[in-house]
Write a protein that holds these residues in place. Sequence first.
Motif, PDB file in Angstrom:
ATOM      1  N   UNK A   7       0.831  -1.192   0.000  1.00 34.81           N
ATOM      2  CA  UNK A   7       0.000   0.000   0.000  1.00 34.81           C
ATOM      3  C   UNK A   7       0.868   1.246   0.000  1.00 34.81           C
ATOM      4  N   UNK A   8       0.480   2.287  -0.741  1.00 39.26           N
ATOM      5  CA  UNK A   8       1.226   3.542  -0.686  1.00 39.26           C
ATOM      6  C   UNK A   8       1.043   4.251   0.656  1.00 39.26           C
ATOM      7  N   UNK A  12      -1.312   3.956   8.162  1.00 37.42           N
ATOM      8  CA  UNK A  12      -2.762   3.996   8.129  1.00 37.42           C
ATOM      9  C   UNK A  12      -3.302   4.231   9.535  1.00 37.42           C
ATOM     10  N   UNK A  13      -4.191   5.190   9.670  1.00 36.58           N
ATOM     11  CA  UNK A  13      -4.823   5.481  10.944  1.00 36.58           C
ATOM     12  C   UNK A  13      -6.332   5.374  10.773  1.00 36.58           C
ATOM     13  N   UNK A  71     -16.988  14.023  10.697  1.00 34.95           N
ATOM     14  CA  UNK A  71     -16.580  14.426  12.049  1.00 34.95           C
ATOM     15  C   UNK A  71     -15.313  15.286  12.007  1.00 34.95           C
ATOM     16  N   UNK A  72     -15.503  16.598  11.969  1.00 30.36           N
ATOM     17  CA  UNK A  72     -14.391  17.519  11.751  1.00 30.36           C
ATOM     18  C   UNK A  72     -13.291  17.433  12.811  1.00 30.36           C
ATOM     19  N   UNK A  73     -13.665  17.275  14.069  1.00 29.92           N
ATOM     20  CA  UNK A  73     -12.643  17.204  15.115  1.00 29.92           C
ATOM     21  C   UNK A  73     -11.779  15.959  14.924  1.00 29.92           C
ATOM     22  N   UNK A  74     -12.385  14.835  14.617  1.00 27.24           N
ATOM     23  CA  UNK A  74     -11.629  13.597  14.386  1.00 27.24           C
ATOM     24  C   UNK A  74     -10.754  13.719  13.135  1.00 27.24           C
ATOM     25  N   UNK A  75     -11.285  14.302  12.079  1.00 29.00           N
ATOM     26  CA  UNK A  75     -10.505  14.483  10.842  1.00 29.00           C
ATOM     27  C   UNK A  75      -9.310  15.395  11.116  1.00 29.00           C
ATOM     28  N   UNK A  76      -9.528  16.470  11.857  1.00 28.58           N
ATOM     29  CA  UNK A  76      -8.435  17.384  12.209  1.00 28.58           C
ATOM     30  C   UNK A  76      -7.361  16.638  12.995  1.00 28.58           C
ATOM     31  N   UNK A  77      -7.776  15.836  13.968  1.00 29.29           N
ATOM     32  CA  UNK A  77      -6.833  15.069  14.784  1.00 29.29           C
ATOM     33  C   UNK A  77      -6.023  14.096  13.923  1.00 29.29           C
ATOM     34  N   UNK A  78      -6.687  13.370  13.009  1.00 27.52           N
ATOM     35  CA  UNK A  78      -5.997  12.405  12.155  1.00 27.52           C
ATOM     36  C   UNK A  78      -5.031  13.092  11.186  1.00 27.52           C
ATOM     37  N   UNK A  79      -5.471  14.194  10.589  1.00 30.70           N
ATOM     38  CA  UNK A  79      -4.589  14.906   9.662  1.00 30.70           C
ATOM     39  C   UNK A  79      -3.380  15.494  10.387  1.00 30.70           C
TER      40      UNK A  79
END
Length: 113
Positions: A7-8, A12-13, A71-79
């Motif tokens: 996988x590139x 992965x999170x 879920x913006x807070x989760x996306x922000x945390x992951x990014x």
Amino acid sequence: MEASRQSPISNLQLDLEASDVLIDDLTDAEIEAYVATGEPMDKAGAYGIQGLGGRLVRSVAGSYTCVVGLPLVAIHRLLSAAGYTQLTDPTEAYMRWLDSQGKEPLSCPPTFP
């Protein structure tokens, strides 16, 4: 020679965001009136909290943006964890927007955003 199947994505999170939505007690007439608007016909769960369906909601426990669809807070945390920088924190952005509008946070959603 066989092509690589690696996988590139090297780091992965995954994240799971759950929210509970409590719909108010509705009469048959209220349900029929909402259905007659056409809004629920293309919505997962047959309501749109960000539209007319928001009037049917008694409460949200968890992430309001998760209920809307992302879920913006989760996306922000992951990014952020993936090394992306110069991101705007969604909670801070929401609070700034409220301030610019002269508004106070609502009791629903209880978590931001």
